[in-house]
Design an enzyme around this catalytic site. Structure first.
Site, short mmCIF file in Angstrom:
data_model
loop_
_atom_site.label_atom_id
_atom_site.label_comp_id
_atom_site.label_asym_id
_atom_site.label_seq_id
_atom_site.Cartn_x
_atom_site.Cartn_y
_atom_site.Cartn_z
N ARG A 230 0.86 -1.18 0.00
CA ARG A 230 0.00 0.00 0.00
C ARG A 230 0.89 1.23 0.00
O ARG A 230 1.91 1.28 0.72
CB ARG A 230 -0.91 0.03 1.23
CG ARG A 230 -2.10 -0.94 1.16
CD ARG A 230 -3.12 -0.58 0.08
NE ARG A 230 -4.24 -1.50 0.06
CZ ARG A 230 -4.33 -2.55 -0.75
NH1 ARG A 230 -3.36 -2.83 -1.61
NH2 ARG A 230 -5.40 -3.32 -0.74
N ASP A 254 4.34 -0.22 -7.06
CA ASP A 254 3.08 -0.55 -7.72
C ASP A 254 1.94 0.23 -7.07
O ASP A 254 0.81 0.21 -7.57
CB ASP A 254 2.80 -2.05 -7.62
CG ASP A 254 1.56 -2.46 -8.42
OD1 ASP A 254 1.48 -2.08 -9.60
OD2 ASP A 254 0.67 -3.13 -7.85
N GLU A 259 -2.74 7.53 -4.83
CA GLU A 259 -3.09 6.90 -6.11
C GLU A 259 -4.58 6.99 -6.44
O GLU A 259 -4.96 6.92 -7.61
CB GLU A 259 -2.66 5.42 -6.10
CG GLU A 259 -3.47 4.55 -5.15
CD GLU A 259 -3.07 3.08 -5.19
OE1 GLU A 259 -1.87 2.79 -5.13
OE2 GLU A 259 -3.98 2.23 -5.28
N HIS A 291 -0.83 0.10 -9.73
CA HIS A 291 -1.56 -0.89 -8.91
C HIS A 291 -2.03 -2.06 -9.79
O HIS A 291 -3.22 -2.37 -9.87
CB HIS A 291 -2.74 -0.25 -8.19
CG HIS A 291 -3.09 -0.95 -6.91
ND1 HIS A 291 -3.36 -0.30 -5.73
CD2 HIS A 291 -3.19 -2.28 -6.61
CE1 HIS A 291 -3.63 -1.19 -4.78
NE2 HIS A 291 -3.54 -2.40 -5.31
P1 NAI Z 1 -1.25 -11.34 4.95
O1 NAI Z 1 -2.28 -10.92 5.94
O2 NAI Z 1 -1.18 -12.78 4.55
O3 NAI Z 1 0.21 -10.93 5.49
C1 NAI Z 1 0.50 -9.71 6.09
C2 NAI Z 1 1.67 -9.94 7.04
O4 NAI Z 1 2.07 -8.68 7.57
C3 NAI Z 1 1.31 -10.84 8.24
O5 NAI Z 1 2.28 -11.85 8.40
C4 NAI Z 1 1.31 -9.87 9.42
O6 NAI Z 1 1.73 -10.49 10.64
C5 NAI Z 1 2.34 -8.86 8.96
N1 NAI Z 1 2.25 -7.58 9.66
C6 NAI Z 1 1.14 -6.98 10.17
N2 NAI Z 1 1.49 -5.83 10.79
C7 NAI Z 1 2.84 -5.74 10.67
C8 NAI Z 1 3.79 -4.78 11.09
N3 NAI Z 1 3.42 -3.70 11.81
N4 NAI Z 1 5.08 -4.98 10.76
C9 NAI Z 1 5.47 -6.07 10.07
N5 NAI Z 1 4.62 -7.02 9.64
C10 NAI Z 1 3.31 -6.85 9.94
O7 NAI Z 1 -1.46 -10.39 3.69
P2 NAI Z 1 -1.01 -10.67 2.18
O8 NAI Z 1 -2.07 -11.40 1.45
O9 NAI Z 1 0.38 -11.21 2.16
O10 NAI Z 1 -1.01 -9.16 1.60
C11 NAI Z 1 -0.10 -8.18 2.09
C12 NAI Z 1 -0.53 -6.82 1.59
O11 NAI Z 1 -0.37 -6.77 0.16
C13 NAI Z 1 -2.02 -6.49 1.80
O12 NAI Z 1 -2.24 -5.92 3.08
C14 NAI Z 1 -2.31 -5.52 0.70
O13 NAI Z 1 -2.17 -4.21 1.22
C15 NAI Z 1 -1.23 -5.78 -0.34
N6 NAI Z 1 -1.78 -6.24 -1.64
C16 NAI Z 1 -1.46 -5.53 -2.77
C17 NAI Z 1 -1.95 -5.92 -4.01
C18 NAI Z 1 -1.59 -5.21 -5.28
O14 NAI Z 1 -2.25 -5.42 -6.32
N7 NAI Z 1 -0.56 -4.39 -5.31
C19 NAI Z 1 -2.88 -7.04 -4.12
C20 NAI Z 1 -3.08 -7.77 -2.87
C21 NAI Z 1 -2.57 -7.34 -1.67
#
Ligand code: NAI
Length: 344
Positions: A230, A254, A259, A291
């Site tokens: 994000r 990305d 955005e 994105h």
């Molecule tokens: P997920 O929920 O599987 O993993 C997120 C990880 O971040 C978890 O292991 C969590 O413990 C960790 N986390 C939470 N707070 C934290 C902190 N303060 N410091 C360090 N780590 C922390 O989520 P996933 O599926 O891996 O997605 C991650 C992010 O990717 C989403 O939140 C979303 O914002 C972004 N995303 C971007 C996309 C795009 O098209 N560019 C598409 C899909 C997701």
């Protein structure tokens, strides 16, 4: 069941039409993003389906509640654009927790490889029959240290890809995973050791602008920053300062904090109002995509299927959906994995 889609793009429609074909759901696709100015479009609908740049703040939630909307179905994983806490006891919220971590992780690597090996510039040069290699010096990823912040679904897949390239993968996560292949370190240590830093944690009040002046000071000279998570994880003004100071060697983005007013639309032929974005785009060592990381056939198919399954589960049978987000126990994620019934 009447469902209104906001911020619909042409590529969204076929997958969703296919997945509602055998369901008793009437759909209206709106191109407009959801915000206070457009919320009246939700009148008369039971559910709305939104994406990453729709705004669901307190004012919008009050209106949706007044109009009798019962469900907000996010067709994405991140939910930072919805005030989930304020929705509690008013409107239920569901999301798509995982649709293809591969799509995002592979895009992150595509950006990194492109920036490091200058293939985007080589493509344009060769099209003009210019075969000079000047300015194309790259470096091997093999043997380099990559620091991954957030080792959830996407971070873990990206870690696997990096290890395939022979990179050392260190990581920081509030909840480290056992046997994930990462060497977990503190955030300061990650900044100190990483040749490349890739962000895969969600946007929260804690992570907003985590890449700021102080963090950049702790990083290695020449570090490359990759952000497919994000935009607001990075304070873009300090990123620009870091690049101008030659402290940051490059950035692959990305996502971008502002955005919402720009991405997903064609502004060619217009004057770019956002000076920060224009400055970033002008830099030779910054690579920006709009994105796009989620945009694969596989991901879109999974998004459409899971979103429609979420909606059907909520409105049918016991009205329980495993992908509901809520503040019932004060912890959205924990609540989600432990819940056996509707949140309220
Ligand atoms: P997920 O929920 O599987 O993993 C997120 C990880 O971040 C978890 O292991 C969590 O413990 C960790 N986390 C939470 N707070 C934290 C902190 N303060 N410091 C360090 N780590 C922390 O989520 P996933 O599926 O891996 O997605 C991650 C992010 O990717 C989403 O939140 C979303 O914002 C972004 N995303 C971007 C996309 C795009 O098209 N560019 C598409 C899909 C997701």
């Amino acid at each position: 069941m009447k469902l209104a889609f906001f911020d619909t793009k042409p590529y969204d429609i076929p997958g969703f039409e296919k997945n509602i074909a055998d369901k008793d759901i009437t759909v209206k696709f709106y191109e407009a993003k959801l915000c206070l100015d457009t919320v009246d479009l939700a009148k008369g609908f039971d559910a709305i389906c939104i994406f990453v740049n729709d705004t669901v703040d307190k004012d919008v939630i009050d209106k949706l509640y007044e109009y009798g909307v019962k469900l907000i179905a996010l067709r994405c994983a991140g939910y930072n654009n919805v005030d989930v806490k304020y929705c509690y006891k008013k409107i239920h919220v569901v999301h798509v927790p995982a649709y293809s971590p591969y799509a995002i992780a592979e895009h992150a690597m595509a950006l990194l490889l492109t920036l490091v090996r200058r293939t985007h510039k080589a493509y344009n040069r060769v099209r003009e029959f210019n075969f000079s290699l000047n300015g194309f010096m790259g470096f091997d990823l093999h043997g380099k240290t990559i620091g991954i912040i957030g080792t959830g679904k996407i971070g873990c897949v990206f870690g696997d890809i990096c290890r395939g390239f022979g990179m050392r993968t260190i990581a920081y996560d509030r909840f480290p995973k056992e046997n994930s292949g990462f060497e977990y370190v503190t955030l300061d240590e990650l900044y100190r050791q990483s040749d490349i830093i890739s962000l895969h944690c969600p946007l929260t009040s804690e992570t907003k602008h985590m890449i700021n002046e102080e963090a950049i000071k702790k990083m290695k000279k020449g570090v490359i920053i990759v952000n497919t998570s994000r935009g607001a994880l990075i304070d873009a003004d300090y990123l620009i300062d870091g690049i101008k100071d030659r402290k940051i060697g490059g950035a692959c983005l990305d996502v971008y904090e502002e955005e919402g007013n720009v991405f997903f639309n064609d502004f060619s032929g217009h004057i770019m109002d956002d000076d920060t974005l224009a400055r970033l785009i002008s830099m030779p060592n910054v690579l920006i995509t709009g994105h796009q990381a989620f945009l694969t056939e596989d991901a879109l198919e999974n998004i459409a299927k899971t979103t429609i399954d979420n909606i059907s589960a909520f409105f049918g049978g016991e009205g329980m959906c495993e992908n509901e987000l809520c503040y019932h126990c004060g912890n959205i994620e924990k609540c989600q994995s432990n819940r056996k019934k509707k949140c309220f």
